[in-house]
Design a protein around this motif. Structure first.
Motif, PDB file in Angstrom:
ATOM      1  N   ARG A  31      -2.032   6.889  -2.594  1.00 45.66           N
ATOM      2  CA  ARG A  31      -2.623   5.781  -3.360  1.00 45.66           C
ATOM      3  C   ARG A  31      -3.326   4.968  -2.155  1.00 45.66           C
ATOM      4  O   ARG A  31      -4.424   4.388  -2.375  1.00 45.66           O
ATOM      5  CB  ARG A  31      -1.736   5.075  -4.349  1.00 45.66           C
ATOM      6  N   TYR A  32      -2.496   4.503  -1.358  1.00 46.18           N
ATOM      7  CA  TYR A  32      -3.042   3.538  -0.380  1.00 46.18           C
ATOM      8  C   TYR A  32      -4.191   4.131   0.621  1.00 46.18           C
ATOM      9  O   TYR A  32      -5.011   3.520   1.087  1.00 46.18           O
ATOM     10  CB  TYR A  32      -1.817   2.953   0.621  1.00 46.18           C
ATOM     11  N   GLN A  33      -4.018   5.330   0.676  1.00 44.85           N
ATOM     12  CA  GLN A  33      -5.175   6.252   1.350  1.00 44.85           C
ATOM     13  C   GLN A  33      -6.423   6.253   0.904  1.00 44.85           C
ATOM     14  O   GLN A  33      -7.435   6.092   1.134  1.00 44.85           O
ATOM     15  CB  GLN A  33      -4.709   7.436   2.011  1.00 44.85           C
ATOM     16  N   THR A 271       1.467  -0.377  -2.720  1.00 49.45           N
ATOM     17  CA  THR A 271       2.175   0.914  -2.953  1.00 49.45           C
ATOM     18  C   THR A 271       3.581   0.901  -2.986  1.00 49.45           C
ATOM     19  O   THR A 271       4.320   1.127  -3.722  1.00 49.45           O
ATOM     20  CB  THR A 271       1.810   2.057  -1.727  1.00 49.45           C
ATOM     21  N   MET A 272       4.155  -0.262  -2.079  1.00 50.22           N
ATOM     22  CA  MET A 272       5.306  -0.428  -2.128  1.00 50.22           C
ATOM     23  C   MET A 272       5.955  -1.561  -3.136  1.00 50.22           C
ATOM     24  O   MET A 272       6.952  -2.139  -3.042  1.00 50.22           O
ATOM     25  CB  MET A 272       5.909  -1.001  -0.673  1.00 50.22           C
ATOM     26  N   ASN A 273       4.825  -2.277  -3.913  1.00 46.49           N
ATOM     27  CA  ASN A 273       5.064  -2.830  -4.935  1.00 46.49           C
ATOM     28  C   ASN A 273       5.412  -4.512  -4.304  1.00 46.49           C
ATOM     29  O   ASN A 273       6.433  -5.138  -4.964  1.00 46.49           O
ATOM     30  CB  ASN A 273       6.230  -2.649  -5.898  1.00 46.49           C
ATOM     31  N   LEU A 274       4.939  -4.767  -3.077  1.00 43.92           N
ATOM     32  CA  LEU A 274       5.214  -6.084  -2.327  1.00 43.92           C
ATOM     33  C   LEU A 274       4.494  -7.101  -2.880  1.00 43.92           C
ATOM     34  O   LEU A 274       4.640  -8.131  -2.536  1.00 43.92           O
ATOM     35  CB  LEU A 274       4.919  -5.742  -0.866  1.00 43.92           C
ATOM     36  N   LEU A 275       3.417  -7.111  -3.687  1.00 41.93           N
ATOM     37  CA  LEU A 275       2.435  -7.769  -4.010  1.00 41.93           C
ATOM     38  C   LEU A 275       2.335  -8.121  -5.420  1.00 41.93           C
ATOM     39  O   LEU A 275       1.198  -8.357  -6.060  1.00 41.93           O
ATOM     40  CB  LEU A 275       1.048  -7.520  -3.441  1.00 41.93           C
TER      41      LEU A 275
END
Length: 286
Positions: A31-33, A271-275
């Protein structure tokens, strides 16, 4: 609203940009890519600040949408774009079908009806001037969409607008296949641990050590402002720290997330749900 006709590709540089975008899409798996790809390879051909991606999921029996934004977008507006049965997406899909499944562009002011009035106002308030929509349907069944994409633009005018729609038509098979590949890969990674990628290792460590063990509260806050497109100076003014201190935090964030630049760091953090939280609420502990 405009629908495209057959048009010349334009300059050799545009042809080369299309080839680069198609070739680089083959490397996109996560997803981030995908976010980084749209912010780099697609920007030269279709400038945009908001991307809505929809793919048909057989379990849900409908298109399921996801949103990427490089500028601040109200949460209510994102919900409107990601609701497949909502008035906003229904209208955009209807316009696309009326155009016989060709790329369509409409000014934000052309969104009509009481049901989308709030979305129209939110788009205008966020600085968006136009939307470009395109997708793919099953052969001989135009209403049965396999994918549907909307690109929000803040400033596009003149003949370049039609050229960009033509670029989108040429690239749609690549956008479609790339987004579907990302969906498959992300589903597999949710079921099977991936210990080989730096991002997965970071995410696993984050889960083992608890929230904030890798990225501090202050760094999460700065990531949130980076997502809003703010500079080091602007972030420093908001947080009451120097631009140099912000720069040092950003460098630490890039190392921790194994990111090459700010856009990639934001994409990986998403992607890591940090935001999930706003920058203001993300905490300020160093």
């Amino acid at each position: 609203m405009e629908n495209t006709n057959d048009m010349p590709l334009g300059s050799q540089a545009q042809v080369e940009a299309i080839v680069r975008a198609a070739e680089s899409a083959l490397e996109v798996r996560r997803r981030y890519q995908f976010f980084v790809w749209t912010q780099s390879n697609l920007q030269a051909l279709l400038p945009h600040q908001l991307t809505i991606c929809g793919a048909y999921q057989r379990q849900a029996r409908e298109l399921v949408f996801d949103a990427f934004n490089s500028v601040s977008v109200p949460e209510a507006l994102l919900l409107g774009f990601t609701n497949p049965r909502g008035a906003l997406m229904q209208q955009l899909q209807g316009r696309w079908l009326d155009a016989r499944c060709r790329p369509v562009r409409l000014a934000v002011s052309e969104l009509d009806g009481v049901a989308v009035a709030e979305h129209r106002a939110a788009l205008e308030a966020a600085g968006f001037s136009s939307l470009v929509a395109h997708g793919l349907s099953r052969p001989q069944r135009p209403s049965e969409m396999e994918s549907f994409f909307v690109f929000g633009q803040q400033a596009v005018a003149g003949s370049g607008a039609q050229q960009q729609c033509h670029h989108l038509e040429l690239l749609m098979p690549h956008i479609h296949s790339t987004w579907h590949r990302v969906q498959v890969q992300e589903r597999e990674l949710r079921n099977l641990p991936d210990t080989g990628s730096p991002l997965s290792a970071a995410a696993s460590a984050q889960q083992r050590a608890g929230s904030g063990a890798i990225v501090t509260g202050r760094e999460r806050q700065i990531l949130g402002w980076l997502r809003e497109g703010m500079s080091n100076q602007q972030i420093g003014e908001v947080l009451g720290i120097s631009a140099l201190t912000v720069k040092n935090h950003v460098q630490k964030i890039l190392r921790k997330l194994n990111a090459a630049n700010r856009a990639q760091a934001v994409a990986r953090a998403m992607t890591m749900n940090l935001l999930d939280r706003s920058p203001v609420d993300a905490g300020t502990s160093d």
